[in-house]
Design a protein around this motif. Structure first.
Motif, mmCIF file in Angstrom:
data_model
loop_
_atom_site.group_PDB
_atom_site.id
_atom_site.type_symbol
_atom_site.label_atom_id
_atom_site.label_comp_id
_atom_site.label_asym_id
_atom_site.label_seq_id
_atom_site.Cartn_x
_atom_site.Cartn_y
_atom_site.Cartn_z
ATOM 1 N N ASN A 1 -3.179 1.192 -0.882
ATOM 2 C CA ASN A 1 -3.689 0.788 -1.998
ATOM 3 C C ASN A 1 -5.050 -0.192 -1.618
ATOM 4 O O ASN A 1 -5.590 -0.352 -2.478
ATOM 5 N N ARG A 2 -4.814 -1.198 -0.400
ATOM 6 C CA ARG A 2 -5.104 -2.675 0.017
ATOM 7 C C ARG A 2 -6.250 -2.547 0.841
ATOM 8 O O ARG A 2 -5.194 -2.214 2.249
ATOM 9 N N ASN A 3 -7.082 -2.670 1.107
ATOM 10 C CA ASN A 3 -8.304 -3.123 2.587
ATOM 11 C C ASN A 3 -7.591 -4.234 2.632
ATOM 12 O O ASN A 3 -6.973 -4.785 4.428
ATOM 13 N N ILE B 1 -4.429 -7.437 2.184
ATOM 14 C CA ILE B 1 -3.673 -8.067 1.255
ATOM 15 C C ILE B 1 -2.807 -9.414 1.787
ATOM 16 O O ILE B 1 -2.737 -10.010 2.864
ATOM 17 N N TRP C 1 1.300 -1.986 -3.665
ATOM 18 C CA TRP C 1 0.490 -1.424 -2.237
ATOM 19 C C TRP C 1 -0.136 -0.661 -1.613
ATOM 20 O O TRP C 1 -1.041 -0.172 -1.154
#
Length: 662
Positions: A26-28, A30, A632
């Motif tokens: 969900n996140r490129n 973090i 995430w």
């Protein structure tokens, strides 16, 4: 903080940044910060919580620990882990992002701040390194053109961090990160799983020179290898002997030895060996029982001293003399505590004095008008009296056990003596036959075969003895370092043991003691719970093993960094092993570690566990951050259907953080 402690410093993590890590889809990017207190990554099963701790250690060391790898030596562990790290992230990172995925970690060692960027498939390479010291800033970057390779940057990193940590080799940093400060999904138990790992940690924590530690580990490893080679040689000698006996069994009756006689002799030798082993085991039990009696006797003496001191303070306030333990013994038992005489005549003079309101010892007036009572002292006397009774009962039971074991030891020794006499008598009575049986007359062909086996046995025995001699040479080299460790532990014991006791008591609610004792292979930590030694993991439940081991690590880290330092630990919380009664206590133990100025980076399941809630209530929002891992990555279909339950669990944690309620 002592100079010995300053010799080794641990990294303190501040920030972590992940780029293109496909598992967290969900996140490129973090970014997480680790402030003072607790960072808790909370999520459901299968989202990658354990992977997160592996990433942290990989960023610092370039190493990922294999769940199946056992510790034999720090250099071997490091080399084997490099191979595992090269494949660990396959499947966690998409092939499309293999070259772009990277991790950046920021941490400090003493006064120096590090910023390290690594790719995930180059364990011994660093893409960018920045070190900020009080008087200098240094930056190295791997150049895609080849002017500077990532391995060169890694070498710069190794040299710098060894200088700042005070360690003698990079494998020592890897060891401390993976075996001391990290309790992860491997569930490695520093207390019980590997004496080699425990000793290595104790050497470094209690201030033995890291260069000496490296030498000691190498000598110990060589001694263990020689011991293994000696066992193999002994096995070869035994095999040659058995093969020789096998040939004899297949030989014609005319050339056969008296096998019945030999077999009976072997049975007597085996029986003698078992009884000798039994004596050794029983002797160890007697020694343990004797130590228990000594500990309880000392405890009882301390309680009696405290009682007499409390009573004396009451007596100074004119308490009734008949309550004094000396006078009470005189009146109740007709025995004088001073001279030891007994009988009614002993009490006559004391009774006359008391009837005249005079002290039986000094004969001064003690009229009842002067008698006063201090409620606090009286309450203390009652408490001590109860403890004295309990301890006396435990001491009596321990003395009975000691006496029983002494009798059993005597019986066992008697059986050994009988077995020894039977064996000697048998050998005396059959001396000639035994010699003939061991050297039978065979045909020429059989004689050659038997000679071959005899030669093999003698050669194997020679090599066994040679290996043992060389083993003892390395063991002798270890003696001064092991003695130094024992001395340093003794000097640190008054500070370190209470740290461990307080942390472990928070979880178990029981009195614990840890002592260093000499064993055949070197010093060993022995755990005692409520006066009983727990040498084996089978003597503790799984949850007790895990959290007592975590308490030990916390105490070691806290002692190593000293009162002014910051200890930073990584814990993949073993919640599944806890029952309801211990969940809250585990949270209290974690909270105590944090309130002493340390940091905790942990993972936890989002469920009904009291551990995270109790920890959140204890730390508050100022000293604990809970990261929602469900943001995430994508939940499974089953998890998505229950997302409302996750939201509710997060809300309860947030309530505990902000209001202290749960």
């Amino acid at each position: 903080m002592t100079d010995a402690r300053r010799a080794v410093q641990l990294p303190v993590i501040h920030k972590l940044e992940l780029s293109n890590f496909s598992l967290y889809q969900n996140r490129n990017k973090i970014r997480v910060g680790f402030g003072d207190g607790v960072f808790c990554l909370a999520g459901a099963n299968g989202l990658g919580k354990s992977t997160f701790l592996s990433i942290l250690n990989y960023a610092i060391t370039g190493i990922v620990s294999s769940p199946t790898q056992k510790f034999q030596s720090a250099p071997e562990y490091y080399q084997d882990s490099i191979k595992y790290a090269q494949y660990y992230f396959q499947g966690r990172i998409s092939e499309l992002y293999r070259d772009d995925a990277e991790v950046t970690v920021e941490f400090s060692v003493g006064e120096s701040n590090y910023k390290v960027t690594r790719g995930f498939f180059e364990p011994e390479a660093i893409r960018r390194l920045e070190i900020v010291s009080p008087d200098d800033i240094q930056v190295w970057e791997a150049d895609a053109t080849g002017s500077r390779d990532g391995r060169d940057v890694h070498e710069k990193y190794v040299g710098a961090i060894l200088g700042h940590t005070g360690l003698a080799g990079f494998e020592q940093l890897v060891f401390l990160q993976h075996f001391l400060v990290t309790f992860d999904e491997r569930r490695h138990l520093l207390f019980w799983d590997s004496l080699d790992a425990t000793l290595y940690a104790l050497y470094l924590v209690f201030g033995v020179d890291p260069a000496k530690v490296a030498d000691a580990a190498e000598w110990r490893r060589k001694a263990d290898r020689l011991e293994s080679q000696a066992r193999n040689a002994q096995y070869q000698a035994t095999t040659a002997r058995d093969n020789r006996n096998g040939v004899l069994k297949r030989t014609s009756p005319d050339t056969l030895p008296n096998m019945e006689l030999l077999e009976k002799h072997e049975r007597l030798v085996a029986d003698h060996g078992k009884k000798k082993t039994a004596v050794g085991q029983r002797s160890a039990q007697v020694e343990d029982a004797r130590l228990t009696v000594n500990v309880l006797s000392a405890e009882l003496a301390t309680l009696r001293r405290d009682y007499n001191q409390a009573f004396a303070s009451q007596f100074q306030s004119s308490a009734a003399p008949t309550d004094h333990p000396v006078i009470a013994q005189l009146l109740n038992d007709c025995e004088c505590a001073v001279c030891g005489r007994t009988g009614d005549s002993v009490t006559h003079a004391a009774k006359l004095a008391l009837e005249a309101n005079a002290c039986p010892l000094c004969r001064l007036d003690i009229s009842e008008s002067n008698v006063q009572s201090d409620p606090e002292v009286f309450s203390r006397l009652e408490e001590l009296d109860t403890k004295i009774g309990d301890t006396r009962e435990r001491l009596t039971a321990a003395q009975h056990a000691y006496e029983r074991l002494i009798k059993e030891l005597e019986e066992t020794r008697s059986k050994l003596s009988d077995a020894t006499e039977v064996l000697r008598e048998f050998e005396r009575a059959n001396n000639d036959e035994l010699k003939d049986a061991q050297q039978p007359k065979e045909s020429e062909a059989i004689a050659k075969i038997l000679q071959q086996y005899d030669d093999e046995r003698r050669e194997a025995t020679r090599r066994r003895d040679e290996f043992r001699v060389r083993r003892e040479e390395f063991r002798r080299k270890l003696v001064p370092i092991q003695k130094e460790l024992a001395e340093k532990y003794s000097a640190a014991e008054l500070e370190f043991v209470p740290m461990f006791q307080q942390l472990a008591h928070q979880f178990l609610g029981l009195d614990l003691q840890v002592q260093m004792q000499e064993r055949a292979r070197g010093p060993e930590l022995v755990l005692t719970i409520n006066g009983t030694r727990r040498r084996e993991t089978t003597q503790l439940s799984e949850s007790q093993q895990y959290f007592v081991d975590i308490a030990l690590r916390m105490a070691l880290v806290q002692y190593l960094v000293g009162p002014d330092g910051i200890g930073c630990m990584f814990i993949d919380t073993p919640e599944g092993s806890l029952d309801i009664a211990y969940e809250g206590r585990a949270g209290q133990m974690f909270g105590q570690f944090v309130h002493q100025g340390n940091r905790l980076i942990m993972t936890a399941n989002i469920n009904s566990s009291q551990l995270v809630l109790r920890l959140a209530a204890a730390c508050g929002a100022d000293h604990m951050h809970v990261e929602r891992m469900t943001d995430w990555t994508t939940l499974s279909e089953v998890q998505a259907e229950s997302e409302a339950l996750f939201d509710d669990a997060y809300a309860r944690i947030e309530n505990a953080l902000t209001r202290g309620e749960f």
